[in-house]
Design a protein around this motif. Structure first.
Motif, PDB file in Angstrom:
ATOM      1  N   PHE A  54       1.970   8.758  10.081  1.00 51.37           N
ATOM      2  CA  PHE A  54       2.045   9.291   8.718  1.00 51.37           C
ATOM      3  C   PHE A  54       2.830  10.605   8.746  1.00 51.37           C
ATOM      4  O   PHE A  54       3.150  11.141   9.813  1.00 51.37           O
ATOM      5  CB  PHE A  54       0.631   9.506   8.159  1.00 51.37           C
ATOM      6  N   MET A  86       9.533   5.924   4.374  1.00 49.87           N
ATOM      7  CA  MET A  86       9.617   6.684   5.624  1.00 49.87           C
ATOM      8  C   MET A  86       9.658   5.712   6.803  1.00 49.87           C
ATOM      9  O   MET A  86       9.299   4.543   6.673  1.00 49.87           O
ATOM     10  CB  MET A  86       8.419   7.624   5.760  1.00 49.87           C
ATOM     11  N   ALA A 100       0.860  -1.190   0.000  1.00 48.47           N
ATOM     12  CA  ALA A 100       0.000   0.000   0.000  1.00 48.47           C
ATOM     13  C   ALA A 100       0.895   1.239   0.000  1.00 48.47           C
ATOM     14  O   ALA A 100       1.998   1.211   0.552  1.00 48.47           O
ATOM     15  CB  ALA A 100      -0.885  -0.006   1.235  1.00 48.47           C
ATOM     16  N   CYS A 101       0.433   2.305  -0.599  1.00 52.28           N
ATOM     17  CA  CYS A 101       1.233   3.536  -0.582  1.00 52.28           C
ATOM     18  C   CYS A 101       0.350   4.763  -0.711  1.00 52.28           C
ATOM     19  O   CYS A 101      -0.787   4.688  -1.189  1.00 52.28           O
ATOM     20  CB  CYS A 101       2.255   3.522  -1.728  1.00 52.28           C
ATOM     21  N   GLY A 102       0.903   5.903  -0.281  1.00 52.41           N
ATOM     22  CA  GLY A 102       0.276   7.198  -0.535  1.00 52.41           C
ATOM     23  C   GLY A 102       0.847   7.752  -1.837  1.00 52.41           C
ATOM     24  O   GLY A 102       1.930   7.356  -2.261  1.00 52.41           O
ATOM     25  N   ASP A 136      -1.747  10.992   0.706  1.00 47.85           N
ATOM     26  CA  ASP A 136      -0.962  11.416   1.860  1.00 47.85           C
ATOM     27  C   ASP A 136      -1.615  12.671   2.450  1.00 47.85           C
ATOM     28  O   ASP A 136      -2.817  12.648   2.704  1.00 47.85           O
ATOM     29  CB  ASP A 136       0.515  11.621   1.468  1.00 47.85           C
ATOM     30  N   THR A 195      -3.390   4.128  -2.157  1.00 49.64           N
ATOM     31  CA  THR A 195      -4.585   4.127  -1.300  1.00 49.64           C
ATOM     32  C   THR A 195      -5.043   5.541  -0.938  1.00 49.64           C
ATOM     33  O   THR A 195      -6.168   5.712  -0.466  1.00 49.64           O
ATOM     34  CB  THR A 195      -4.324   3.358   0.015  1.00 49.64           C
ATOM     35  N   ASP A 196      -4.179   6.541  -1.123  1.00 49.08           N
ATOM     36  CA  ASP A 196      -4.505   7.883  -0.614  1.00 49.08           C
ATOM     37  C   ASP A 196      -3.547   8.909  -1.200  1.00 49.08           C
ATOM     38  O   ASP A 196      -2.564   8.543  -1.843  1.00 49.08           O
ATOM     39  CB  ASP A 196      -4.364   7.883   0.920  1.00 49.08           C
ATOM     40  N   VAL A 221      -4.396  11.601   5.053  1.00 50.66           N
ATOM     41  CA  VAL A 221      -4.512  10.147   5.121  1.00 50.66           C
ATOM     42  C   VAL A 221      -4.856   9.670   6.536  1.00 50.66           C
ATOM     43  O   VAL A 221      -4.350  10.214   7.519  1.00 50.66           O
ATOM     44  CB  VAL A 221      -3.197   9.485   4.633  1.00 50.66           C
ATOM     45  N   ILE A 230       4.663   7.078  -1.395  1.00 50.36           N
ATOM     46  CA  ILE A 230       5.286   6.935  -0.072  1.00 50.36           C
ATOM     47  C   ILE A 230       4.729   5.712   0.658  1.00 50.36           C
ATOM     48  O   ILE A 230       3.546   5.405   0.580  1.00 50.36           O
ATOM     49  CB  ILE A 230       5.070   8.224   0.770  1.00 50.36           C
ATOM     50  N   GLY A 231       5.646   5.020   1.339  1.00 48.89           N
ATOM     51  CA  GLY A 231       5.256   3.878   2.154  1.00 48.89           C
ATOM     52  C   GLY A 231       6.285   3.719   3.267  1.00 48.89           C
ATOM     53  O   GLY A 231       7.211   4.517   3.396  1.00 48.89           O
ATOM     54  N   MET A 232       6.119   2.662   4.059  1.00 45.24           N
ATOM     55  CA  MET A 232       6.991   2.515   5.240  1.00 45.24           C
ATOM     56  C   MET A 232       7.829   1.238   5.223  1.00 45.24           C
ATOM     57  O   MET A 232       8.548   0.983   6.183  1.00 45.24           O
ATOM     58  CB  MET A 232       6.122   2.514   6.510  1.00 45.24           C
ATOM     59  N   VAL A 275      -7.408   4.275   4.102  1.00 44.72           N
ATOM     60  CA  VAL A 275      -6.496   3.298   3.481  1.00 44.72           C
ATOM     61  C   VAL A 275      -7.176   1.937   3.394  1.00 44.72           C
ATOM     62  O   VAL A 275      -7.174   1.291   2.346  1.00 44.72           O
ATOM     63  CB  VAL A 275      -5.176   3.209   4.293  1.00 44.72           C
TER      64      VAL A 275
END
Ligand SMILES: CSC[C@H]1O[C@H](OP(=O)(O)O)[C@H](O)[C@@H]1O
Ligand SMILES: Nc1ncnc2[nH]cnc12
Length: 292
Positions: free
Chosen positions: A166, A161, A88-90, A212, A209-210, A221, A184-186, A226
């Motif tokens: 978030f 990140m 999943a990512c922004g 951010d 999914t969004d 977000v 962006i994701g983690m 999400v």
């Protein structure tokens, strides 16, 4: 020539897959500790596959506690050649909208304090990360998603990140405007680094999914949003995975892009100075060049 084995690491919202022949959840032990969960193995259309939920079934691991080294080692140990991360990512781009898939080809790593390498004192190695994903596997994933009608963006920079919170609005704007990140994701770092060290073909399929928190017309977000989008994405992620065997079967192993030879000129430590205990831990990841 050894055979293709497809590995899939499923991110948030993707904790298992269906339809594997001979499906079996297998506990795999590694010198780097336990993977996030047991690994679902079997075959799809005659091609061996392994599936690992990155956060564990029930979403137990946060992005920092995911045992990235154990996960990659376990995949390598099982014989995986081609590893797809479904995450999943922004999004930082208007045109990369929720529901779209981005086949990532670059990373910016802002994670902190996660073990970054299999190598270290006693066996030092430096692999190239200039092109951290496999172009052949990327094209296969893009084609598999498009065949299902999903909008796919070929190429994009993934900002990893630390989380688990978030980003602030200032960070979100900086990543987007000054740093040129697209999504962006983690979690995909250090995963991508470690996959390269383990000589695996690796690619990230980032499911947007969004937006951010930068987008003036979209709320910042949150997990509820999400999860709502992830519910829709899950079926399309499964469809993508189910198309991979037909597209990867009969492709040469090792991949002509050279992912499988990443360690050829990477190890710096002289043979007589190598630490036997570390060499033992590296038996799956680097057995090809260091000896089993
Ligand atoms: C549920 S939102 C935040 C969470 O989702 C992503 O996980 P994954 O990359 O494993 O799909 C993101 O990186 C965060 O860990
Ligand atoms: N906006 C976002 N930031 C970090 N990780 C995410 N995963 C899904 N959306 C995210």
């Amino acid at each position: 020539m050894s055979e293709t084995m497809i590995g899939v690491i499923g991110g948030s919202g993707l904790y298992e897959i269906e339809g594997l022949e001979g499906a079996e959840w297998r506990e795999v032990t590694t010198p780097w500790g336990d993977p996030s969960d047991a690994i679902l193995t079997g075959s799809l259309a005659g091609v061996p596959m392994a599936f690992l939920p990155r956060h564990g079934r029930g979403h137990v691991h946060d992005p920092a506690s995911v045992p990235y080294r154990a996960n990659i080692d376990a995949m390598k140990r099982l014989g995986v050649t081609d590893l797809v991360s479904v995450s999943a990512c922004g999004s930082f781009r208007e045109e990369m909208a929720p529901g779209d898939f981005v086949v990532v080809d670059q990373f910016i790593d802002r994670t902190k304090g996660r073990p970054q390498s299999f190598f270290g004192p006693g066996c030092v190695a430096h692999v190239s990360l200039a092109h951290p994903t496999c172009p052949r596997l990327a094209e296969v994933c893009a084609a598999a998603a498009e065949a299902d009608g999903t909008k796919v963006h070929r190429g994009g920079t993934y900002l990893a990140m630390e989380g688990p919170q978030f980003s602030t609005l200032a960070e979100s704007r900086m990543y987007r405007e000054a740093w040129g990140a697209d999504v962006i994701g983690m979690t995909n770092m250090p995963e991508a680094r470690l996959a390269r060290e383990a000589e695996l073909c690796y690619v990230t399929v980032a499911m947007v999914t969004d937006y951010d928190s930068w987008h003036p017309d979209h709320a910042e977000v949150d997990v509820a949003e999400v999860l709502k989008v992830l519910k829709g994405n899950g079926a399309r992620a499964r469809a993508l995975i189910s198309r991979l065997p037909a597209l990867l079967r009969d492709r040469p192993v090792p991949c002509p892009e050279g992912c499988g030879q990443a360690l050829d000129h990477a190890v710096m430590t002289a043979p007589g100075k190598r630490d036997p205990a570390l060499l033992e831990k590296l038996n799956a990841v680097a057995g090809r060049i260091l000896g089993p």
